[in-house]
Design a protein around this motif. Structure first.
Motif, short mmCIF file in Angstrom:
data_model
loop_
_atom_site.label_atom_id
_atom_site.label_comp_id
_atom_site.label_asym_id
_atom_site.label_seq_id
_atom_site.Cartn_x
_atom_site.Cartn_y
_atom_site.Cartn_z
N TRP A 214 -16.15 7.40 31.66
CA TRP A 214 -15.15 7.78 30.65
C TRP A 214 -14.64 9.19 30.84
CZ3 TRP A 214 -16.06 11.97 27.61
CH2 TRP A 214 -17.37 12.45 27.53
N TYR A 215 -15.51 10.11 31.30
CA TYR A 215 -15.10 11.51 31.39
C TYR A 215 -14.18 11.77 32.59
CZ TYR A 215 -19.27 11.41 34.39
OH TYR A 215 -20.22 11.07 35.33
N PRO B 154 -9.29 10.55 32.49
CA PRO B 154 -8.03 11.32 32.51
C PRO B 154 -7.51 11.58 33.91
CG PRO B 154 -9.51 12.22 30.85
CD PRO B 154 -10.30 11.20 31.61
N TRP C 52 -6.04 8.33 35.15
CA TRP C 52 -4.75 8.07 34.49
C TRP C 52 -3.65 8.97 35.05
CZ3 TRP C 52 -7.64 8.28 29.21
CH2 TRP C 52 -8.20 7.01 28.93
N ALA C 53 -4.01 10.22 35.34
CA ALA C 53 -3.01 11.15 35.89
C ALA C 53 -2.52 10.64 37.24
CB ALA C 53 -3.61 12.55 36.02
N LYS D 132 -6.29 1.12 28.63
CA LYS D 132 -6.75 1.83 29.82
C LYS D 132 -5.85 1.58 31.03
CE LYS D 132 -11.00 1.56 31.11
NZ LYS D 132 -12.35 1.01 31.40
N MET E 246 -1.99 4.04 29.07
CA MET E 246 -2.22 5.43 29.46
C MET E 246 -1.45 5.80 30.74
SD MET E 246 -3.80 6.53 26.93
CE MET E 246 -4.10 8.20 27.52
N GLY F 238 1.57 8.56 31.16
CA GLY F 238 1.61 9.52 32.26
C GLY F 238 2.96 9.50 32.96
#
Length: 441
Positions: A143-144, A147, A150-151, A298, A302, A306
């Motif tokens: 999870w961490y 991002p 997604w980027a 997800k 997301m 982006g």
């Protein structure tokens, strides 16, 4: 006004003198910029002497205010100062009014207009593989690290938009049916109807930086800003902290209303809308069926957000700066708008690769027939022939801060007036951005 020399010390040849502190001088000249020069006077006083500083010996000096001309508005020094202030590498000179778009196009090498099928399909391969890699990263990332996944995926799917963009400009393939099919498919993951976008985007190129007619972003008009308190608050947020996602509202407003299109365009518009709704009606349920609602968020939502971050950011930077004017139709000049009113901005190389050089944007506005893989060669030619007129930047925080905190309400004299100048009590989002955004260039 009196000019004040505070805590000033002057060095003269001879015995040490006491420093001169906090002397006031009354003006002998009208307001403006002046250079203070120290001139030796005779000891005879007359009624016109105002500013005398007597030293221990026999020398008397007078502060003479000599006018200093400000930098001309279009001088190299003035443009250099603006570049530093706004976060640009270079701000170009104003293009002479007698230069036409055709004059500029004729300086470009013919090879930059050539369609190369291998390079075109190579861009498709890059986008498909990078997008697939992004989806794989999302499926495996803890999870961490999501991002970062997604980027990457949002940037990769932006490459789909650029491929569809080339298809819409008829610079992807010599086969126009192939272009329409590829363009429609490339836009589907973005929920963009291909033909409506193409019609509106062609108008943007025909009317770039024309105040009323440009279909891309333009300054807020004063009558809009004053229309209602609720709308004013929405505009302050939309053109301030939410601006990096404002292409979502543009997508909704411009591409789904049949009344915005001519009768001759509506058949093709309907086909594109049908494809988009079919993707939503089939693709979204399949994603939810396989991965659940959280999987839809997800794997689709997301990365889509982006993409809109890049769509909003790229569009902002391409045509928005305090020195770039939007003009009424009677004062508009095509060559000035496309060459002087468009910005080249360098981003990190991985972004340039995944987005197929869409930010090498000036040659694209000189001619939409240049394929994305030839934009760099075209820009090099423009630098050689028209370099002093180009606006160029490398992406930096000062550039973004300038756009988000200054470029708001249209002004014929100043180009833009910031919200917090017009309504400081209602512009807390703008003052917040000014306080917290970095100013690195």
């Amino acid at each position: 006004m009196a000019c004040r020399l505070a805590e000033s010390s002057f060095l003269f040849m001879g015995p040490p003198q006491s420093p001169i502190r906090s002397h006031r001088f009354a003006p002998l000249n009208p307001p403006g910029s002046y250079l203070l020069k120290w001139e030796k006077l005779s000891r005879t006083r007359n009624k016109h002497q105002r500013c005398l500083v007597t030293l221990r010996k026999t020398n008397v000096v007078q502060a003479v205010a000599t006018p200093v001309a400000p930098f001309p508005v279009d001088s190299a020094e003035h443009r250099k100062q603006l570049s530093e202030k706004y976060g640009f590498r270079q701000i170009g000179e104003s293009l002479p009014a007698n230069v036409t778009l055709r004059n500029i196009v004729e300086t470009l090498p013919k090879k930059v207009f050539e369609i190369d099928d291998v390079k075109a399909w190579k861009s498709v391969f890059i986008s498909v593989t990078s997008y697939a890699l992004g989806l794989f990263m999302i499926s495996k990332a803890p999870w961490y690290l999501l991002p970062l996944a997604w980027a990457w995926t949002g940037t990769a799917v932006t490459g789909f938009f650029v491929i569809g963009h080339d298809c819409a400009h008829k610079s992807f393939s010599r086969n126009k049916l192939v272009e329409d099919i590829v363009g429609t498919l490339a836009f589907l993951p973005l929920i963009y109807p291909y033909e409506p976008w193409r019609f509106k985007h062609d108008w943007h190129h025909a009317k770039t930086n024309m105040l009323e007619e440009d279909t891309a972003w333009h300054p807020v008009k004063m009558e809009e800003f004053d229309s209602s308190p609720a709308f004013r608050k929405a505009i302050v947020y939309g053109y301030g902290p939410l601006r990096p996602l404002m292409s979502i509202s543009h997508w909704l407003i411009w591409h789904f209303g049949l009344k915005k299109f001519r009768p001759s365009e509506q058949k093709r518009v309907n086909i594109s809308l049908a494809c988009v709704f079919a993707f939503m009606g089939i693709g979204w349920p399949l994603i939810v069926y396989q991965t659940g609602i959280m999987g839809w968020i997800k794997f689709w939502l997301m990365p889509w957000l982006g993409y809109h971050f890049w769509m909003s950011t790229f569009t902002m930077v391409h045509h928005t700066a305090p020195h770039i004017p939007f003009k009424s139709s009677e004062n508009w000049n095509a060559a000035q708008a496309q060459l002087n009113g468009t910005v080249h901005c360098d981003y990190p190389r991985w972004i340039e690769i995944l987005c197929h050089d869409i930010n090498v944007h000036i040659p694209h506005h000189i001619s939409v027939r240049i394929p994305s893989y030839n934009l760099r060669a075209a820009h090099k030619s423009l630098q050689e022939n028209w370099g002093k007129y180009l606006n160029e930047a490398t992406w930096n925080w000062r550039l973004m801060k300038t756009i988000l905190t200054i470029c708001h309400v249209y002004s014929e004299e100043k180009n833009y007036v910031a919200f917090d100048e017009l309504a400081p009590e209602e512009s807390q989002p703008i003052t917040f951005l000014k306080r917290v955004m970095p100013d690195y260039a």
